[in-house]
Scaffold this motif. Structure first.
Motif, PDB file in Angstrom:
ATOM      1  N   GLY A   1       0.782  -1.231   0.000  1.00  0.00           N
ATOM      2  CA  GLY A   1       0.000   0.000   0.000  1.00  0.00           C
ATOM      3  C   GLY A   1       0.813   1.279   0.000  1.00  0.00           C
ATOM      4  O   GLY A   1       0.249   2.364  -0.067  1.00  0.00           O
ATOM      5  N   VAL A   2       2.148   1.157   0.093  1.00  0.00           N
ATOM      6  CA  VAL A   2       2.984   2.359   0.078  1.00  0.00           C
ATOM      7  C   VAL A   2       3.971   2.235  -1.076  1.00  0.00           C
ATOM      8  O   VAL A   2       4.624   1.210  -1.233  1.00  0.00           O
ATOM      9  N   ALA A   3       4.075   3.296  -1.880  1.00  0.00           N
ATOM     10  CA  ALA A   3       5.015   3.255  -2.994  1.00  0.00           C
ATOM     11  C   ALA A   3       6.433   3.386  -2.453  1.00  0.00           C
ATOM     12  O   ALA A   3       6.712   4.228  -1.609  1.00  0.00           O
TER      13      ALA A   3
ATOM     14  N   VAL B   1       3.770   1.631 -11.284  1.00  0.00           N
ATOM     15  CA  VAL B   1       4.943   2.488 -11.126  1.00  0.00           C
ATOM     16  C   VAL B   1       4.516   3.948 -11.146  1.00  0.00           C
ATOM     17  O   VAL B   1       3.640   4.345 -11.930  1.00  0.00           O
ATOM     18  N   PHE B   2       5.141   4.739 -10.278  1.00  0.00           N
ATOM     19  CA  PHE B   2       4.925   6.180 -10.258  1.00  0.00           C
ATOM     20  C   PHE B   2       6.164   6.881 -10.804  1.00  0.00           C
ATOM     21  O   PHE B   2       7.272   6.636 -10.330  1.00  0.00           O
ATOM     22  N   ILE B   3       5.987   7.775 -11.768  1.00  0.00           N
ATOM     23  CA  ILE B   3       7.097   8.607 -12.238  1.00  0.00           C
ATOM     24  C   ILE B   3       6.796  10.036 -11.824  1.00  0.00           C
ATOM     25  O   ILE B   3       5.731  10.573 -12.143  1.00  0.00           O
ATOM     26  N   GLY B   4       7.730  10.631 -11.109  1.00  0.00           N
ATOM     27  CA  GLY B   4       7.540  12.005 -10.650  1.00  0.00           C
ATOM     28  C   GLY B   4       8.092  12.158  -9.245  1.00  0.00           C
ATOM     29  O   GLY B   4       8.074  11.195  -8.466  1.00  0.00           O
ATOM     30  N   PRO B   5       8.615  13.346  -8.930  1.00  0.00           N
ATOM     31  CA  PRO B   5       9.213  13.549  -7.609  1.00  0.00           C
ATOM     32  C   PRO B   5       8.164  13.568  -6.501  1.00  0.00           C
ATOM     33  O   PRO B   5       7.010  13.889  -6.740  1.00  0.00           O
ATOM     34  N   ARG B   6       8.595  13.226  -5.325  1.00  0.00           N
ATOM     35  CA  ARG B   6       7.741  13.302  -4.146  1.00  0.00           C
ATOM     36  C   ARG B   6       7.112  14.690  -4.052  1.00  0.00           C
ATOM     37  O   ARG B   6       7.783  15.688  -4.331  1.00  0.00           O
ATOM     38  N   GLY B   7       5.864  14.766  -3.701  1.00  0.00           N
ATOM     39  CA  GLY B   7       5.191  16.054  -3.570  1.00  0.00           C
ATOM     40  C   GLY B   7       4.960  16.759  -4.897  1.00  0.00           C
ATOM     41  O   GLY B   7       4.822  17.987  -4.943  1.00  0.00           O
ATOM     42  N   ALA B   8       4.912  16.004  -5.988  1.00  0.00           N
ATOM     43  CA  ALA B   8       4.790  16.610  -7.331  1.00  0.00           C
ATOM     44  C   ALA B   8       3.479  17.379  -7.517  1.00  0.00           C
ATOM     45  O   ALA B   8       3.396  18.270  -8.355  1.00  0.00           O
ATOM     46  N   GLY B   9       2.457  17.033  -6.759  1.00  0.00           N
ATOM     47  CA  GLY B   9       1.206  17.786  -6.826  1.00  0.00           C
ATOM     48  C   GLY B   9       0.319  17.396  -7.998  1.00  0.00           C
ATOM     49  O   GLY B   9       0.638  16.487  -8.782  1.00  0.00           O
ATOM     50  N   ASP B  10      -0.787  18.122  -8.115  1.00  0.00           N
ATOM     51  CA  ASP B  10      -1.792  17.785  -9.121  1.00  0.00           C
ATOM     52  C   ASP B  10      -1.215  17.900 -10.533  1.00  0.00           C
ATOM     53  O   ASP B  10      -0.596  18.900 -10.875  1.00  0.00           O
ATOM     54  N   ARG B  11      -1.436  16.861 -11.344  1.00  0.00           N
ATOM     55  CA  ARG B  11      -0.966  16.771 -12.733  1.00  0.00           C
ATOM     56  C   ARG B  11       0.552  16.841 -12.853  1.00  0.00           C
ATOM     57  O   ARG B  11       1.087  17.184 -13.908  1.00  0.00           O
TER      58      ARG B  11
ATOM     59  N   ALA C   1      -1.702   9.667  -3.317  1.00  0.00           N
ATOM     60  CA  ALA C   1      -1.955  10.831  -2.460  1.00  0.00           C
ATOM     61  C   ALA C   1      -0.832  10.979  -1.444  1.00  0.00           C
ATOM     62  O   ALA C   1      -0.350  12.077  -1.169  1.00  0.00           O
ATOM     63  N   ARG C   2      -0.382   9.851  -0.925  1.00  0.00           N
ATOM     64  CA  ARG C   2       0.679   9.874   0.073  1.00  0.00           C
ATOM     65  C   ARG C   2       1.999  10.380  -0.523  1.00  0.00           C
ATOM     66  O   ARG C   2       2.760  11.093   0.120  1.00  0.00           O
ATOM     67  N   ARG C   3       2.255  10.014  -1.765  1.00  0.00           N
ATOM     68  CA  ARG C   3       3.526  10.420  -2.371  1.00  0.00           C
ATOM     69  C   ARG C   3       3.470  11.808  -3.000  1.00  0.00           C
ATOM     70  O   ARG C   3       4.425  12.582  -2.898  1.00  0.00           O
TER      71      ARG C   3
END
Ligand SMILES: [Zn+2]
Ligand SMILES: [Zn+2]
Length: 396
Positions: free
Chosen positions: A133-135, A153-163, A184-186
């Motif tokens: 449940g945690v990336a 897989v998630f691509i994007g820095p932590r706290g990247a925000g909407d879009r 949401a957590r990342r």
């Protein structure tokens, strides 16, 4: 030797005789009912038997013969104990011996090599065991989320925000809320991705796709050759349960093959290899496991998102899948219809010399031992990754 085709006929005759002959012969009721059930049992396991190597079915001829033998033995025991006339007992014994003989004298199945370990990956090549449940971040701006038997897989820095980020693949059915919560957590509460990119459209990668695409109102990108499996117009070819010899492979005929439909949101990936919204990554066509299968590559640090073109566990076996035992492994055998293309794709990926492989199945692997393991898999692909005896294997 009894050919398997003749055995199939004998099964049909036996099932019918067990179910109906005792009634026609006027046997007592306490015998006709168990006989009917025994016949129904024979019919049931016969219907799911692969009498030919290339047939569909849950059990092979060897398992079938084991069931025949068990049934025959049960009838022999029943013959000694049944509360019945000597004639009926003789009939039960004769049928029991007939079943035992049929089990013993029928040809076994074409030997299917059980897929063993393909290319060893040392334990120190594994990165971060994802917490459920945690990336887990595996490289800057790259995190993976384990969803049971498959990864997203998630691509994007932590706290990247909407879009501000991208989702690659969408897990098993029913995992939308897990993916959403991990995102949401990342990336921040209610942070929606800019796009969802699909490595391919198999059921274990598109499970939450329709739900998430609608909820996030987001475009979905895939290779044009994968489009029919994502816009609802075509199903994948049948699975090859005989490939790989493990439980996950055996169950493959039960896995959904029907396409999802995200047609209105679906876009073809640009033929220049770019991925919208992320400059550092490009996509590569790696067909074989699926016609429009792609992998994602980041040259700057040698990070490879391989999808199912190469995976890092033996997906055919339930035990290996549960423990995520590490190895460099060709595409999941039961769902791979084009082995020549699959081999070419693995060879292409090997030439990249990746430093990190995040696959669709298994834990990510990183470090200096990863590229040599992939190179070895590419080189020995036909011997270690291609299942012999699969209907799709080039040499049966
Ligand atoms: Zn797949
Ligand atoms: Zn998969």
């Amino acid at each position: 030797m009894i050919p398997r085709t003749l055995h199939a006929v004998l099964d049909g005759v036996s099932a019918g005789a067990l179910m109906f002959a005792p009634r026609l012969l006027g046997w007592p009721r306490h015998l006709t009912e168990p006989m009917f059930l025994a016949g129904a049992g024979v019919a049931a396991y016969s219907l799911v038997t692969r009498y030919r190597d290339d047939a569909a079915g849950l059990i092979g001829m060897n398992e079938h013969r084991a069931l025949d033998a068990a049934q025959g033995a049960a009838f022999c025991v029943a013959a000694t104990r049944a509360d019945a006339s000597p004639g009926v007992r003789r009939t039960l014994a004769a049928y029991g011996l007939f079943s035992l003989a049929a089990a013993a004298l029928t040809q076994g199945e074409h030997p299917v090599r059980r897929m063993g370990r393909q290319v060893r990956l040392p334990a120190d090549a594994l990165v971060a065991a994802g917490q459920m449940g945690v990336a887990a971040e595996v490289a800057p701006g790259l995190a993976y989320l384990r969803l049971g038997i498959v990864n997203a897989v998630f691509i994007g820095p932590r706290g990247a925000g909407d879009r501000g980020w991208i989702l690659v693949d969408a897990g098993l059915p029913g995992t939308a809320h897990v993916i959403e919560a991990a995102a949401a957590r990342r990336f921040g509460a209610a942070a929606r991705p800019r796009a969802i990119v699909m490595t391919h459209g198999h059921f274990d990668h598109v499970g939450a796709l329709e739900t998430l695409a609608n909820r996030w109102d987001v475009p979905v990108y895939a290779h044009p050759e994968e489009r029919p499996y994502l816009d609802g117009s075509r199903s994948y070819p049948p699975a090859a349960p005989e490939a790989g010899g493990g439980l996950m492979a055996r169950l493959a005929p039960l896995y959904p093959r029907r396409p999802v439909n995200v047609g209105p949101r679906l876009h073809d990936l640009s033929s220049d290899g770019s991925i919208p919204g992320v400059e550092s990554w490009c996509w590569l066509h790696t067909p074989g496991h699926a016609p429009g299968h792609i992998s994602l590559w980041r040259e700057s640090d040698g990070a490879l998102i391989s999808g199912d073109a190469v995976i890092t566990t033996r997906q055919e076996g339930a035990y290996a899948v549960a423990l995520q035992k590490p190895e460099m492994h060709g595409p999941p055998a039961y769902f791979t219809p084009d082995w020549a293309a699959a081999r070419a794709s693995v060879r292409r990926l090997a030439t990249l010399n990746p430093k990190l492989v995040v696959a669709g199945h298994g834990r990510p692997a990183a470090g200096p031992k990863v590229a040599p393991a992939l190179a070895l898999l590419a080189e020995d692909f036909d011997e270690v990754a291609v299942p012999c005896g699969s209907r799709y294997a080039p040499t049966a």
